[in-house]
Enzyme design. Structure first.
Site, PDB file in Angstrom:
ATOM      1  N   LEU A 197      38.095  59.925  15.835  1.00  0.00           N
ATOM      2  CA  LEU A 197      38.652  58.802  16.599  1.00  0.00           C
ATOM      3  C   LEU A 197      39.031  59.292  17.987  1.00  0.00           C
ATOM      4  O   LEU A 197      39.785  60.249  18.089  1.00  0.00           O
ATOM      5  CB  LEU A 197      39.968  58.370  15.956  1.00  0.00           C
ATOM      6  CG  LEU A 197      40.059  57.325  14.880  1.00  0.00           C
ATOM      7  CD1 LEU A 197      41.530  57.098  14.547  1.00  0.00           C
ATOM      8  CD2 LEU A 197      39.419  56.013  15.314  1.00  0.00           C
ATOM      9  N   HIS A 198      38.501  58.665  19.021  1.00  0.00           N
ATOM     10  CA  HIS A 198      38.970  59.072  20.352  1.00  0.00           C
ATOM     11  C   HIS A 198      38.878  57.975  21.414  1.00  0.00           C
ATOM     12  O   HIS A 198      39.313  58.162  22.530  1.00  0.00           O
ATOM     13  CB  HIS A 198      38.197  60.304  20.841  1.00  0.00           C
ATOM     14  CG  HIS A 198      36.783  59.990  21.237  1.00  0.00           C
ATOM     15  ND1 HIS A 198      35.775  59.851  20.313  1.00  0.00           N
ATOM     16  CD2 HIS A 198      36.223  59.735  22.442  1.00  0.00           C
ATOM     17  CE1 HIS A 198      34.647  59.560  20.951  1.00  0.00           C
ATOM     18  NE2 HIS A 198      34.887  59.478  22.240  1.00  0.00           N
ATOM     19  N   ARG A 199      38.307  56.815  21.057  1.00  0.00           N
ATOM     20  CA  ARG A 199      38.162  55.761  22.075  1.00  0.00           C
ATOM     21  C   ARG A 199      39.540  55.281  22.522  1.00  0.00           C
ATOM     22  O   ARG A 199      40.396  54.996  21.666  1.00  0.00           O
ATOM     23  CB  ARG A 199      37.429  54.551  21.501  1.00  0.00           C
ATOM     24  CG  ARG A 199      36.042  54.830  21.075  1.00  0.00           C
ATOM     25  CD  ARG A 199      35.029  54.556  22.144  1.00  0.00           C
ATOM     26  NE  ARG A 199      33.822  55.269  21.776  1.00  0.00           N
ATOM     27  CZ  ARG A 199      33.029  55.919  22.605  1.00  0.00           C
ATOM     28  NH1 ARG A 199      33.304  55.934  23.886  1.00  0.00           N
ATOM     29  NH2 ARG A 199      31.972  56.541  22.182  1.00  0.00           N
ATOM     30  N   ASP A 270      34.512  56.346  15.767  1.00  0.00           N
ATOM     31  CA  ASP A 270      34.260  55.461  16.910  1.00  0.00           C
ATOM     32  C   ASP A 270      33.354  56.149  17.924  1.00  0.00           C
ATOM     33  O   ASP A 270      33.203  55.682  19.048  1.00  0.00           O
ATOM     34  CB  ASP A 270      35.574  54.983  17.556  1.00  0.00           C
ATOM     35  CG  ASP A 270      36.463  56.117  18.028  1.00  0.00           C
ATOM     36  OD1 ASP A 270      36.010  57.283  18.047  1.00  0.00           O
ATOM     37  OD2 ASP A 270      37.621  55.835  18.394  1.00  0.00           O
TER      38      ASP A 270
END
Ligand code: UD1
Length: 350
Positions: A197-199, A270
């Site tokens: 997850l990094h968005r 993501d």
């Protein structure tokens, strides 16, 4: 001249640079320094045998405007002095936009690899980068038919060529070494799901990130979850003081990421690249976004767009976990994309 700057660029430039070298074509490699941690940059150079950059602009992290401006300012004198026949940029990060814009204004021909992808969501900084880079570049190398159709719809068909996906070139070259990595037996017993997850849209808002972490905690009651955590996300988890009941580890290298994906029961992500890699590996992927710029991974691959709605994530998870999936290779995802790109560049030089 080839440019890379951030983690998802390195596996895309590696096969192009090595094909140029194999054919004895003089090339210069510029690293913008957008990503700079060992785990976000150096590890990829070692594992993918990427030669050290001829120039590192060392721009580091900053706001979008400042980061883009710093790259442009530092890149301009290099491109002015070297006047390459072509600048090759890949993907959709700020380094892609900044260097393409700088070069094109200096009259240098720009080739964009991974052209034509659209999420149709301008709240994503990458979507803005994709649109601008495609519209200013001279040659658009699309990875799949949907990309070509998007380019056609935007009046860019004359500049576009379908060449396939360079991510597949890298994956097929390295899959055997990835399968030999000890990470899977070291930190997972073979029965696990992989989360990344990094968005900004998922991690910067407390409510959204809390909901996602809670949802994955729920999943982890059924299946062990491994979470290589991006520095941005790590900071946010700390800032929001969120408890994680599953295994959080540092960002992993390219080979470890492929090894972890290949043996996972499911990938929750993501990331754009992992939607493609999981399709190639035949592992179900739950994309924690409301859209994708890579629809071929849904129509032909193993990808499910589940957004960040808890019930949709959980129901899709329980649905896919018991099913068998096969690896699929969309048209031209055959490991030869970088060869096609280099041949095309040579023909344009002549
Ligand atoms: C960038 C790309 C995104 C890509 C992602 C992969 C843009 C607009 N976004 O997002 O498309 O999916 O890379 O990782 O270009 N940081 C570190 N060490 C690093 C790099 C970053 O700690 O080596 C931290 C910094 O706190 C920084 C934050 O991560 O502010 C965000 O980095 P940045 O490069 O701005 O964007 P990403 O979120 O990584």
């Amino acid at each position: 001249m080839i440019v890379a700057g951030a983690r998802p660029n390195f596996m895309k430039i590696a096969p192009i640079a090595s094909e140029l070298d194999r054919l004895g074509i003089n090339n210069t490699f510029v690293h913008t320094g957008q990503h700079y941690d060992q785990s976000m940059s150096d590890n990829f150079f070692e594992e993918l045998n990427i030669k050290p950059p001829d120039f590192n602009l060392n721009v580091g992290s900053d706001t979008h405007a400042r980061q883009t401006a710093k790259i442009m300012e530092a890149f301009e004198p290099i491109v002015t002095e070297l006047k390459p026949s072509f600048l090759v940029v890949v993907g959709d990060v700020n380094s892609t936009l900044a260097t393409a814009l700088t070069a094109i204004k200096l009259g240098i021909k720009v080739a964009h690899v991974e052209a034509g992808l659209r999420s149709f969501d301008k709240t994503m900084p990458e979507e803005i980068n994709r649109i601008v880079v495609d519209h200013i570049s001279d040659i658009l190398y699309a990875p799949s038919h949907d990309g070509v159709i998007n380019l056609q719809n935007e009046g860019l068909i004359d500049k576009s060529e379908l060449v396939g996906n360079v991510m597949v070139d890298t994956l097929t070259q390295h899959i055997e070494s990835a399968r030999n990595r000890p990470i899977v037996s070291k930190i997972a017993d073979g029965n696990y799901g992989l989360l990344t997850l990094h968005r900004p849209s998922n991690v910067d808002d407390k409510k959204v990130l809390t909901n996602l972490i809670e949802t994955v905690s729920e999943i982890s009651k059924t299946l062990k979850i491994i979470f290589p955590c991006h520095p941005r996300t790590k900071d946010k988890i700390r800032e929001f003081d969120l408890p994680t009941t599953f295994k959080v580890i540092d960002p992993v290298s390219y080979l470890d990421s492929i090894a972890l994906q290949a043996s996972a029961k499911v990938v929750l992500t993501d990331s754009g690249g992992m939607q493609e890699e999981s399709t190639i590996l035949g592992v179900p992927c739950l994309t924690l976004r409301n859209n994708t710029e890579r629809p071929i991974t849904v129509t032909e691959g193993t990808n499910f767009i589940v957004g960040n709605d808890k019930s949709k994530i959980l129901s899709t998870f329980f649905d896919v976990i018991s099913k068998d999936f096969k690896a699929t290779m969309p048209y031209m995802w055959d490991g030869q994309a970088s060869k096609r790109i280099v041949l095309s560049l040579i023909s344009k030089l002549r």
